[in-house]
Design a protein around this motif. Sequence first.
Motif, mmCIF file in Angstrom:
data_model
loop_
_atom_site.group_PDB
_atom_site.id
_atom_site.type_symbol
_atom_site.label_atom_id
_atom_site.label_comp_id
_atom_site.label_asym_id
_atom_site.label_seq_id
_atom_site.Cartn_x
_atom_site.Cartn_y
_atom_site.Cartn_z
ATOM 1 N N VAL A 253 -30.164 63.488 -128.101
ATOM 2 C CA VAL A 253 -30.216 64.187 -127.081
ATOM 3 C C VAL A 253 -29.057 64.430 -126.128
ATOM 4 O O VAL A 253 -28.626 65.292 -125.589
ATOM 5 N N GLY A 254 -28.559 63.144 -125.628
ATOM 6 C CA GLY A 254 -27.364 63.287 -124.880
ATOM 7 C C GLY A 254 -27.433 62.691 -123.577
ATOM 8 O O GLY A 254 -28.623 62.444 -123.079
ATOM 9 N N ILE A 255 -26.339 62.494 -122.727
ATOM 10 C CA ILE A 255 -26.336 61.696 -121.425
ATOM 11 C C ILE A 255 -26.457 63.182 -120.367
ATOM 12 O O ILE A 255 -25.728 64.209 -120.636
ATOM 13 N N ALA A 256 -27.237 62.958 -119.435
ATOM 14 C CA ALA A 256 -27.540 63.996 -118.518
ATOM 15 C C ALA A 256 -26.369 64.292 -117.532
ATOM 16 O O ALA A 256 -25.965 65.261 -117.235
ATOM 17 N N SER A 257 -25.906 63.277 -117.183
ATOM 18 C CA SER A 257 -24.839 63.348 -116.137
ATOM 19 C C SER A 257 -23.723 62.364 -116.580
ATOM 20 O O SER A 257 -23.629 61.072 -115.869
ATOM 21 N N PRO A 258 -22.848 62.660 -117.292
ATOM 22 C CA PRO A 258 -21.681 61.642 -117.893
ATOM 23 C C PRO A 258 -20.861 61.604 -116.579
ATOM 24 O O PRO A 258 -20.463 62.340 -115.972
ATOM 25 N N VAL A 259 -20.210 60.211 -116.621
ATOM 26 C CA VAL A 259 -19.291 59.721 -115.509
ATOM 27 C C VAL A 259 -17.796 60.443 -116.157
ATOM 28 O O VAL A 259 -17.508 60.418 -117.122
ATOM 29 N N THR A 260 -17.295 61.133 -115.155
ATOM 30 C CA THR A 260 -16.088 61.763 -115.434
ATOM 31 C C THR A 260 -15.044 61.389 -114.513
ATOM 32 O O THR A 260 -15.280 60.832 -113.287
ATOM 33 N N LYS A 261 -13.664 61.656 -114.930
ATOM 34 C CA LYS A 261 -12.690 61.256 -113.780
ATOM 35 C C LYS A 261 -12.652 61.891 -112.735
ATOM 36 O O LYS A 261 -12.290 61.708 -111.401
ATOM 37 N N GLU A 262 -13.058 63.194 -112.676
ATOM 38 C CA GLU A 262 -13.226 64.272 -111.310
ATOM 39 C C GLU A 262 -14.199 63.690 -110.329
ATOM 40 O O GLU A 262 -13.797 63.716 -109.239
ATOM 41 N N SER A 263 -15.303 63.358 -111.107
ATOM 42 C CA SER A 263 -16.359 62.776 -110.111
ATOM 43 C C SER A 263 -16.151 61.345 -109.560
ATOM 44 O O SER A 263 -16.800 61.071 -108.609
ATOM 45 N N ALA A 264 -15.657 60.444 -110.538
ATOM 46 C CA ALA A 264 -15.587 58.908 -110.160
ATOM 47 C C ALA A 264 -14.392 58.511 -109.602
ATOM 48 O O ALA A 264 -14.254 57.751 -108.791
ATOM 49 N N GLY A 265 -13.110 59.374 -109.672
ATOM 50 C CA GLY A 265 -11.892 59.059 -109.298
ATOM 51 C C GLY A 265 -11.489 57.614 -109.537
ATOM 52 O O GLY A 265 -11.424 57.333 -111.125
ATOM 53 N N ALA A 266 -11.063 57.162 -108.638
ATOM 54 C CA ALA A 266 -10.435 55.504 -108.955
ATOM 55 C C ALA A 266 -11.442 54.817 -109.668
ATOM 56 O O ALA A 266 -10.943 53.751 -110.214
ATOM 57 N N LEU A 267 -12.597 54.718 -109.288
ATOM 58 C CA LEU A 267 -13.615 54.147 -109.968
ATOM 59 C C LEU A 267 -14.135 54.426 -111.305
ATOM 60 O O LEU A 267 -15.259 54.215 -111.762
ATOM 61 N N TYR A 268 -13.338 55.288 -112.063
ATOM 62 C CA TYR A 268 -13.951 55.782 -113.350
ATOM 63 C C TYR A 268 -14.180 54.956 -114.351
ATOM 64 O O TYR A 268 -15.232 55.016 -114.927
ATOM 65 N N HIS A 269 -13.389 54.043 -114.658
ATOM 66 C CA HIS A 269 -13.481 53.061 -115.586
ATOM 67 C C HIS A 269 -14.595 52.018 -115.153
ATOM 68 O O HIS A 269 -15.422 51.593 -116.245
ATOM 69 N N GLN A 270 -14.862 51.836 -113.966
ATOM 70 C CA GLN A 270 -15.895 50.828 -113.722
ATOM 71 C C GLN A 270 -17.247 51.550 -113.858
ATOM 72 O O GLN A 270 -18.326 50.860 -114.414
ATOM 73 N N GLN A 271 -17.376 52.638 -113.389
ATOM 74 C CA GLN A 271 -18.494 53.581 -113.345
ATOM 75 C C GLN A 271 -18.861 53.955 -114.951
ATOM 76 O O GLN A 271 -20.036 53.829 -115.054
ATOM 77 N N LEU A 272 -17.687 54.188 -115.579
ATOM 78 C CA LEU A 272 -17.873 54.282 -116.971
ATOM 79 C C LEU A 272 -18.508 52.893 -117.865
ATOM 80 O O LEU A 272 -19.270 53.165 -118.751
ATOM 81 N N SER A 273 -18.093 51.692 -117.246
ATOM 82 C CA SER A 273 -18.523 50.705 -117.902
ATOM 83 C C SER A 273 -19.954 50.501 -117.708
ATOM 84 O O SER A 273 -20.815 49.981 -118.754
ATOM 85 N N ARG A 274 -20.388 50.662 -116.521
ATOM 86 C CA ARG A 274 -21.660 50.708 -116.173
ATOM 87 C C ARG A 274 -22.668 51.479 -117.084
ATOM 88 O O ARG A 274 -23.703 51.208 -117.408
ATOM 89 N N GLN A 275 -22.174 52.692 -117.263
ATOM 90 C CA GLN A 275 -23.004 53.694 -117.823
ATOM 91 C C GLN A 275 -23.012 53.452 -119.252
ATOM 92 O O GLN A 275 -23.975 53.755 -119.848
ATOM 93 N N LEU A 276 -21.885 52.908 -119.903
ATOM 94 C CA LEU A 276 -21.960 52.686 -121.220
ATOM 95 C C LEU A 276 -22.937 51.255 -121.553
ATOM 96 O O LEU A 276 -23.568 51.401 -122.695
#
Length: 441
Positions: A253-276
């Motif tokens: 089905v997929g992820i409803a709201s994936p973390v992106t560089k535009e939305s997370a900014g400087a915390l992109y990799h940290q939030q991507l890590s949590r979502q992963l």
Amino acid sequence: MSTRCLPAAQLTGSGRPVFISGEVESSLISGVDIEPVDQNPNLSPLKSGILILTTHRLIWISDSSSAAISAFAIPLSAVIHIFSPKKSIKAMFASPRIRIQVLISPQNGFVDEKGSKSMVITIVVRGKTDPEAFLGKLSEAWRGRAWETLKVESSSSTSTDEGSSRSGLRTRSAVVGVAGILRKEQEMWESTDKSLQEAFQDLNALMNKAKEMVMLAEKMRQKLLSGPSTQGSGTNDEEIGSKQEMQDWMLSVGIASPVTKESAGALYHQQLSRQLADFVKIPLEKAGGMINLIDIYCVFNRARGTELISPEDLLQACSIWEKIDVPVMLRKFDSGVMVIQNKSYSDEEVLARIKTLVLKPDALRSGVSASDAAMTLGIAPALAKEHLLTAESKGLLCRDISPDGFRFYVNLFGEILAEDILLVKDYGTYGAWISAVLASR
């Protein structure tokens, strides 16, 4: 800390917010304080957290370095005014501030969209982010009023049904002469136009239903993750098969709201890590607790749709797991193969199962291959080979390399006495090997 006036926000196991139906993440800033302008006993200042803007809420999450992560939300439906930033010399040397006015209940002081009183809340931005860009996205989300979409759609569908029922009661006049031909042509054009409108309505309804299905999938994914990981004694094969089929459907089905560089900014990799970390729980359960990093890269990108990530982003997100409290980890074998595994994954248990496998009579005679170990362990052959090599490095196995590939045998050198190499033992692993070889003749 008294924060009774703000509703609590639910978090996943890795510290990401649990979104409600139709909610999509828009932006994220760090180093944010939330303070009441006037003294309010129900709201103490919230210090140094992450503020996530969605289409429905402002979600404040405390710093991950604290002992217990807390999260609170401000519904955008309760916001009645967003103040413009003050332009002054004092403001130039102070931390940027965003002020919003929210409705509160006069009885208990809770933030409530149906409240009759209001209070002003200040958002203090202390991190190195762009507060003006965040304010613009906040104003856009507030004016968009996405939380009212379902109400509008339900009312429009009701009015459409009523209109169609009224049109069905109309009586058609007789088609006579030139006027009748023109009238018939007009009716044909009206019918074509109505068909086109219904087609576009069906398309919009399909798109809206797709969003609802993705959100439903997220809820069911959370329910699967919150359920027991082990099946009880009363669980039959049909129930296990249904759960397996449901897990496969969840992944597609997929992820409803994936973390992106535009939305997370400087915390992109940290939030991507949590979502992963939240995402890999179901694939890990399906794969027996360990999965190849390449496989996760393919499955995770498929779930993200058009918001693809690079291999470098994935590797950096996995490396952050060492610094945050999540139940998964990145592991690198001596051969260089990288895998993701649960922290509860036990190598000792795997080695014990491998030892049981190589002590079987057929394995004592002809050894085992990576495919044999893969079937026993329920994992991919590439990972099974890594476990066999690990067992070899610990002295449990010996390796034989032939044109057919690697084969592994139980290590008998530990049972051979250096003082009497020719001594034939009739007990222990050595004796079992002798018996298996003689039985094959």
